[in-house]
Design a protein around this motif. Structure first.
Motif, mmCIF file in Angstrom:
data_model
loop_
_atom_site.group_PDB
_atom_site.id
_atom_site.type_symbol
_atom_site.label_atom_id
_atom_site.label_comp_id
_atom_site.label_asym_id
_atom_site.label_seq_id
_atom_site.Cartn_x
_atom_site.Cartn_y
_atom_site.Cartn_z
ATOM 1 N N ASN A 183 5.877 -14.899 -61.795
ATOM 2 C CA ASN A 183 5.070 -16.101 -61.981
ATOM 3 C C ASN A 183 5.813 -17.041 -62.949
ATOM 4 N N PRO A 184 5.784 -18.357 -62.740
ATOM 5 C CA PRO A 184 6.508 -19.289 -63.617
ATOM 6 C C PRO A 184 6.185 -19.115 -65.103
ATOM 7 N N ILE A 185 4.936 -18.764 -65.414
ATOM 8 C CA ILE A 185 4.531 -18.598 -66.824
ATOM 9 C C ILE A 185 5.285 -17.425 -67.444
ATOM 10 N N ILE A 186 5.270 -16.289 -66.734
ATOM 11 C CA ILE A 186 5.923 -15.101 -67.294
ATOM 12 C C ILE A 186 7.439 -15.255 -67.286
ATOM 13 N N SER A 187 7.957 -15.968 -66.290
ATOM 14 C CA SER A 187 9.403 -16.208 -66.212
ATOM 15 C C SER A 187 9.861 -17.060 -67.393
ATOM 16 N N LYS A 188 9.099 -18.112 -67.695
ATOM 17 C CA LYS A 188 9.451 -19.001 -68.804
ATOM 18 C C LYS A 188 9.367 -18.255 -70.135
ATOM 19 N N TRP A 189 8.304 -17.456 -70.292
ATOM 20 C CA TRP A 189 8.161 -16.661 -71.519
ATOM 21 C C TRP A 189 9.331 -15.688 -71.666
ATOM 22 N N PHE A 190 9.668 -14.977 -70.585
ATOM 23 C CA PHE A 190 10.712 -13.952 -70.647
ATOM 24 C C PHE A 190 12.041 -14.559 -71.095
ATOM 25 N N PHE A 191 12.446 -15.666 -70.465
ATOM 26 C CA PHE A 191 13.762 -16.233 -70.779
ATOM 27 C C PHE A 191 13.773 -17.047 -72.068
ATOM 28 N N SER A 192 12.582 -17.252 -72.650
ATOM 29 C CA SER A 192 12.548 -17.835 -74.004
ATOM 30 C C SER A 192 12.809 -16.751 -75.047
ATOM 31 N N ARG A 193 12.637 -15.504 -74.646
ATOM 32 C CA ARG A 193 12.827 -14.369 -75.564
ATOM 33 C C ARG A 193 14.122 -13.603 -75.300
ATOM 34 N N PHE A 194 14.542 -13.554 -74.030
ATOM 35 C CA PHE A 194 15.703 -12.745 -73.655
ATOM 36 C C PHE A 194 16.686 -13.577 -72.820
ATOM 37 N N LYS A 195 17.966 -13.263 -72.961
ATOM 38 C CA LYS A 195 18.985 -13.991 -72.207
ATOM 39 C C LYS A 195 19.007 -13.552 -70.749
ATOM 40 N N GLU A 196 18.794 -12.248 -70.535
ATOM 41 C CA GLU A 196 18.936 -11.695 -69.172
ATOM 42 C C GLU A 196 18.084 -10.445 -69.044
ATOM 43 N N PHE A 197 17.954 -9.959 -67.811
ATOM 44 C CA PHE A 197 17.233 -8.705 -67.569
ATOM 45 C C PHE A 197 18.097 -7.532 -68.023
ATOM 46 N N SER A 198 17.455 -6.523 -68.602
ATOM 47 C CA SER A 198 18.179 -5.305 -68.977
ATOM 48 C C SER A 198 18.371 -4.441 -67.734
ATOM 49 N N LEU A 199 19.226 -3.431 -67.850
ATOM 50 C CA LEU A 199 19.488 -2.543 -66.703
ATOM 51 C C LEU A 199 18.216 -1.812 -66.247
#
Length: 861
Positions: free
Chosen positions: A19-35
């Protein structure tokens, strides 16, 4: 079907489902997805059962919740979010539950800021600490994500109102599943999950685990069976994604000849150097007393460096004190914290950049879990140092480090067919509805822990619960369910049934201290786990004095004060962690290779070169290992995993005869072997003997001659279970474990009509009850379970049987030798009792003198 995931998903694929909300939150906190996220998020989104195994700080928890939060936010935005529980999250610790709640509530607030509106996603924790008003609020406004413990989950399933809110749960998340699977809390939870699955048939199961093996067994434990077939589960194995900086350190170059004061100073100077060169250090000891001792010595030795910035953390401290230490650590107020085992699990305690283990952690998995507390962030390096102060520890830790680096993890033991937990859960299930007995049996066998449960054992538990054994009513044990044999149905019995169940639920036994008395005179106290190890005639030390154990009654141990024999059980025995069987075998393999090199007359430089290549140790450590094996080889013989040496010698002062069995298989196996040998001697030679055990072997001591080899030869693999059943029949360990099992099976009620029964009263009740059930039959289901718990969970009879079978098949050789003094490999085993009344500096001096005498004999010959 169990399937290992080999390839991670691409970041673009995961971004598409967010969802755009969770996507925006995630990349405001982390640079990339972990393994772990690249492997796991899509699978959880696709509603596949999954086990994610990754080190501490590798974002396992966020991996589990990313998909779940994504779907809840999606439902909230579409206006279809229902007033029910969507996700049940179970963790083994209440503190961890509170931790997760905080770590979910804060991100949800941040997501609401991004969305510019309330999302109305509720998160709540329900544990034993939850107040009645909070529970009432949950009934009106159920949390969408419910965080709980195994015990509280079972209580909610038995609650008329709350169980309605658990219908159609979509996700079940088990955190720290490795810590649950190895004990009866996990067994209890596995049945609760099957009960939850019955009312939520489309539930997805997610397991989060630290470093553990075999992952396939943990996956089976997580998912269980359906219609006789194993449910599908995908395994994400990213246990070794972090860089590791691991070393074994010795504070002095010579671990034998040095004086205690020098070694003691060198160790604390080394600890201080390590602490001062790092921001925050976590020190692990193996006992609570050692934890307090280390804190005390650091404060005494370096008063200017350690005052308010050091803390201790272990299970004997109050909850308030533990929470205070955890909070101060999170705030960065502590430079160093010392713990026993209480900080091994993934509690968020802030930034740690170094872990120090004082002595061997005894298992590769435990070492990696402890080490993983450092470098808590995803891309940090795991940094750990193991400090050793004797040569046994040096060899053990060096092999442990090699196994950790080479990814050889010891296997977990999962208890199966626990009849006491089964009785408790059947009682709980009877509160839900009327069951057809065959339907109930089928549902129970869906749990991995009961997939091999026999109908006979199941019916015996039903007979006990339904009051078939009338004689038990004399002990105030009444029917808890009704059972109609004609219709094959069962259901709850009695108005108080639900209250009794709710107030007595759980699997953790209540422990207490035992008062030690000489006649009627109290002289001190010992803990219950220590009493379990005592048998009549054993000598132990309390308050610097020696006492001989006579018998126990309730919570009192009666002793004789006129004792001149040395102690047979060290005072810290009950706190010792046992060496894992798999690590013991690895040490045995190293011993065998060293023996082959000495037998081939290889020069010293070649053998030290081999030690350098095989183990991850420095020059000093390699020299110490070489000297240790050199002495053992030239004075006696080198035992290994495939070669048992039985060493006979007579103590020069007491003329007491000893037979030392060098059986390097870990304390749990040696406990079985030593008791079997002692039982065979008692039965065939009518002699009571003294036994002592540690991880490297056991000894048999006697004032008179006994034929230990004949007794050892009588121990057969096919009769091991029968022999051990008889060997433990009159022991304290069986009596205490029967009380634990009887309490779990609700034969003994800890709480009734608002009154709590003290542990002492429970023990007295259990001893009378034990005699009553023996009259019903020697294999009464709860007595049978107490024996199983002692032999399989506390000891390791299965591995012990494999050892005996190896001897029978000539895969393991047994050789007798005679020595005038104990050999270097026998030092620690023999002196653990002899030196218990000495100060630690005297112990070091004692070992040094013994070593000098052995070296003199070697040089002479």
């Amino acid at each position: 079907m169990i399937e290992h995931l080999e390839q991670p998903y691409k970041p673009e694929q995961i971004k598409q489902i967010l969802n755009p909300i969770i996507s925006k939150w995630f990349f405001s906190r982390f640079k990339e997805f972990s393994l772990p996220q690249l492997f796991g998020v899509m699978e959880i989104h696709s509603r596949n059962n999954i086990l994610v195994s990754a080190p501490t700080g590798a974002t396992k928890t966020l991996t589990a919740f990313l998909s779940i939060l994504n779907e809840l936010i999606d439902s909230s935005e579409k206006g279809i979010l229902e007033n029910r529980v969507y996700c049940v999250y179970v963790s083994p610790l209440r503190a961890l539950s509170e931790d997760i709640k905080v770590n979910l509530v804060e991100p949800l607030k941040e997501m609401e800021k991004i969305a510019g509106k309330k999302l109305n996603i509720r998160v709540a924790s329900r544990t034993g600490d939850t107040s009645a008003s909070e529970k009432a609020k949950m009934l009106k406004h159920p949390p969408h994500i419910l965080i709980t413990t195994p015990e509280s989950l079972a209580i909610m399933l038995g609650s008329i109102k709350f169980s309605e809110l658990l219908k159609n749960v979509e996700w079940f998340v088990a955190d720290e599943v490795h810590a649950l699977a190895e004990n009866k809390r996990g067994v209890h939870m596995s049945l609760s999950v099957e009960r939850l699955n019955r009312i939520s048939p489309s539930m997805t199961r997610v397991g989060l685990s630290a470093t553990i093996a075999p992952l396939e067994e943990i996956a089976k434990f997580l998912v269980g069976y359906e219609n006789g077939k194993l449910r599908s589960c995908k395994i994400v194995d990213v246990q070794f994604i972090k860089e590791m900086d691991l070393k074994v350190l010795s504070p002095v170059p010579d671990l034998v000849s040095g004086e205690h004061a020098i070694m003691h100073n060198a160790m604390y100077n080394l600890i201080d150097d390590l602490i001062q060169s790092h921001r925050t250090t976590l020190i692990f000891t193996n006992t609570r007393s050692a934890t307090e001792r280390v804190v005390h010595h650091l404060k005494e030795k370096f008063p200017k460096k350690y005052t308010e910035n050091i803390g201790a953390h272990h299970g004997s401290l109050s909850k308030a004190l533990r929470h205070s230490i955890e909070n101060r650590l999170r705030k960065g107020e502590l430079k160093v914290i010392v713990s026993s085992t209480s900080l091994e699990l993934g509690l968020d305690i802030g930034y740690i950049d170094l872990v120090i283990c004082l002595g061997s952690p005894k298992s590769v998995a435990r070492f990696l879990q402890r080490a993983g507390r450092s470098g808590h962030k995803l891309h940090d390096t795991v940094k750990a140092r193991v400090l050793v102060l004797d040569r046994d520890d040096l060899v053990e830790c060096a092999v442990l480090l090699k196994s950790a680096i080479e990814k050889k993890i010891d296997k977990i033991h999962i208890p199966k067919n626990c009849l006491d937990v089964l009785a408790q859960q059947i009682h709980g299930m009877s509160l839900e509805r009327i069951w057809k007995i065959k339907e109930l049996f089928s549902m129970i066998r869906q749990s991995y822990c009961y997939s091999e449960l026999e109908w006979k054992d199941f019916v015996e538990v039903i007979d006990y619960l339904s009051g078939k054994y009338i004689s038990l009513e004399d002990r105030h044990i009444y029917a808890k369910i009704w059972y109609d044999e004609e219709t094959g149905e069962i259901g709850k019995k009695g108005k108080m049934s639900r209250v009794i169940h709710m107030t007595n639920i759980g699997t953790i036994p209540e422990e207490s201290f035992i008062t030690v008395k000489v006649g009627d005179q109290p002289i001190g106290a010992i803990d219950e786990a220590f009493l379990e190890r005592l048998k009549r005639g054993d000598v132990f030390v309390l308050g610097g004095e020696r006492y001989e154990f006579l018998h126990a009654k309730g919570m009192v141990a009666y002793v004789n004060a006129s004792v001149y024999r040395p102690p047979t059980i060290p005072s810290w025995f009950s706190e010792m962690l046992p060496l894992s069987f798999d690590l013991a075998l690895e040490i045995g393999r190293f011993r065998k290779l060293m023996n082959e090199l000495f037998c081939s007359n290889k020069p010293k430089n070649e053998i030290i070169g081999f030690i350098d290549r095989y183990l991850y140790v420095d020059k000093n450590a390699a020299e110490s290992v070489y000297d240790y094996f050199y002495e053992q080889f030239h004075y006696a013989e080198i035992p290994s995993h495939s070669r048992i040496i039985v060493e006979h010698y007579t103590d020069q002062k007491s003329r007491r005869k000893y037979a030392v069995f060098h059986t390097l298989y870990g304390r749990r196996v040696n406990d079985c072997l030593s008791r079997a040998v002692a039982f065979a001697i008692a039965r065939t030679q009518h002699r009571d003997v003294e036994i002592g055990i540690n991880d490297n072997g056991f000894y048999v001591g006697s004032d008179k001659s006994v034929n230990v080899m004949q007794a050892f030869g009588l121990v057969k693999s096919r009769e091991m279970r029968k022999v051990m059943d008889m060997a433990i029949e009159q022991t304290e360990v069986l009596r205490r474990r029967f009380r634990h099992c009887a309490a779990r099976a609700m034969m003994i009620l800890r709480s009734y009509k608002g009154h709590e029964k003290r542990v002492g009263r429970q023990q007295v009740s259990s001893m009378i009850l034990m005699n009553a059930v023996k009259r019903i039959g020697p294999d009464f289901c709860i007595l049978k379970e107490a024996r199983r718990e002692v032999l399989e969970d506390l000891m390791d009879i299965n591995s012990a049987s494999k050892v005996v079978e190896g001897i029978e098949q000539k895969k393991i050789l047994v050789k007798e030798i005679h020595t005038s003094l104990p050999s270097p490999f026998a030092f620690n085993l023999i002196i653990q009792g002899f030196t218990d009344i000495m100060k630690i500096e005297d112990k070091v001096e004692f070992v040094r003198r013994m070593h000098e005498q052995v070296m003199a004999r070697i040089l002479k010959t």
